[in-house]
Design a protein around this motif. Structure first.
Motif, short mmCIF file in Angstrom:
data_model
loop_
_atom_site.label_atom_id
_atom_site.label_comp_id
_atom_site.label_asym_id
_atom_site.label_seq_id
_atom_site.Cartn_x
_atom_site.Cartn_y
_atom_site.Cartn_z
N VAL A 10 0.88 -1.18 0.08
CA VAL A 10 -0.02 -0.12 -0.03
C VAL A 10 0.85 1.16 0.08
CG1 VAL A 10 -1.70 1.38 1.27
CG2 VAL A 10 -1.76 -1.13 1.32
N ALA A 13 0.72 4.93 2.38
CA ALA A 13 -0.07 4.52 3.55
C ALA A 13 -0.01 5.58 4.83
CB ALA A 13 0.65 3.25 3.92
N GLY A 18 -4.66 6.22 2.35
CA GLY A 18 -3.97 4.98 2.37
C GLY A 18 -4.08 4.03 3.82
N SER A 19 -3.88 4.73 4.78
CA SER A 19 -3.90 3.84 6.05
C SER A 19 -5.40 3.33 6.32
CB SER A 19 -3.80 4.78 7.25
OG SER A 19 -4.65 6.19 7.29
N VAL A 22 -5.35 -0.05 4.54
CA VAL A 22 -4.67 -1.09 5.16
C VAL A 22 -5.85 -1.79 6.12
CG1 VAL A 22 -3.02 -1.75 6.79
CG2 VAL A 22 -2.43 0.01 4.52
N ILE A 34 0.77 -7.17 4.58
CA ILE A 34 0.63 -5.67 4.00
C ILE A 34 1.88 -4.88 4.33
CG2 ILE A 34 -0.61 -3.69 4.04
CD1 ILE A 34 -2.91 -5.36 5.06
N MET A 36 3.31 -1.31 4.23
CA MET A 36 3.00 -0.03 4.25
C MET A 36 4.08 0.97 3.77
SD MET A 36 0.60 0.20 7.78
CE MET A 36 0.19 1.78 7.64
N ASP A 38 5.52 4.70 2.66
CA ASP A 38 5.22 6.29 2.48
C ASP A 38 6.69 6.90 2.58
OD1 ASP A 38 2.34 8.15 2.54
OD2 ASP A 38 4.64 9.39 2.93
N LEU A 44 4.44 7.97 8.67
CA LEU A 44 4.06 6.61 8.20
C LEU A 44 4.06 5.56 9.58
CD1 LEU A 44 3.58 4.08 6.22
CD2 LEU A 44 5.94 4.22 5.75
N TRP A 63 5.99 -1.56 7.97
CA TRP A 63 6.24 -0.16 7.32
C TRP A 63 7.56 0.23 6.86
CZ3 TRP A 63 8.84 3.85 9.51
CH2 TRP A 63 9.25 3.55 10.80
N SER A 79 -2.16 2.31 -4.64
CA SER A 79 -1.28 3.35 -4.62
C SER A 79 -2.30 4.59 -4.24
CB SER A 79 -0.32 3.81 -5.65
OG SER A 79 0.36 4.85 -5.39
#
Length: 231
Positions: A10, A13, A18-19, A22, A34, A36, A38, A44, A63, A79
């Motif tokens: 993602v 994120a 984005g968040s 998720v 997933i 994440m 950014d 992030l 992340w 995205s």
């Protein structure tokens, strides 16, 4: 049990969209692996912490601000990592900057996730950024998509509100083209509470309500300006 245990990256994120993507992937049991991503690492980290605090069973959420790490091995990419549209801006104002972001996204996918099964681009102007990402990713056209149904859903919503019927009782709503002023709004195929739209435009009422030609024009304008109005 999740629908897939394949990796979903993602992008963007740290942002609200984005968040939430998720969270939706996890809460709907769609995906559990997933990544994440950014470039805004501090934001992030906070977004990831909120996901961790939800304690989704079986979730494997990571992340990173490293795009290579996020995309490597990704089977799916979503995205929302473009610049947001601000008050007074048109979608066209976003074109140059967000197309550069889409180009970078496509190139990164080509380098780090060339076997991605499906990519969804959801930053504006989505019809153009999606095409740009497709071209530079090298993926087959059927493996890249955008939020194609949003304006059609807005049309469905507006007609349901006008006729005071449940939204699911309005079917066949279709729009085409740019997600803005140049968009085409079609009436063919629309059915409201069992009544074909052609009959409505000829004067037939639905739920005691009619729709004049002038009101239909207002509905179309309302849909074309939907994004600006929400902002």
């Amino acid at each position: 049990m999740y629908l897939t245990q394949e990796k979903v990256a993602v992008m963007g994120a740290a942002g609200a969209i984005g968040s939430n993507i998720v969270q939706d992937l996890l809460s709907t049991k769609t995906a559990c692996r997933i990544a994440m991503y950014d470039p805004f690492a501090q934001g992030l980290e906070g977004a990831a912490e909120e996901i961790y605090h939800c304690a989704y069973p079986g979730a494997e959420v990571s992340w990173t601000a490293d795009v290579k790490e996020a995309l490597t091995g990704a089977d799916y990419v979503i995205s929302s990592g473009g610049a947001p549209r601000k008050e007074g801006m048109t979608r066209e104002d976003l074109l140059k900057g967000n197309c550069e972001i889409a180009r970078g996204l496509g190139e990164d996918i080509k380098h780090y996730a060339p076997n991605a099964k499906f990519v969804v681009v959801i930053f504006n102007p989505a019809d153009i950024t999606g095409l740009t990402a497709l071209v530079y990713s090298g993926l087959a056209p059927g493996r890249v998509s955008t939020l194609a149904a949003l304006d059609s859903t807005r049309l469905q919503t507006k007609l349901a509100q006008h006729f005071a019927v449940p939204q699911e009782r309005v079917t066949g709503c279709r729009t085409y083209g740019g997600h803005g002023e140049q968009m085409a709004v079609f009436e063919d195929g629309i059915v409201v509470d069992g009544v074909p739209f052609a009959e409505i435009m000829a004067g037939k009422q639905v739920n005691g309500k009619s729709l004049s030609a002038e009101e239909w024009q207002e509905v179309q304008t309302h849909i074309r300006q939907g994004g600006a109005r929400i902002i």
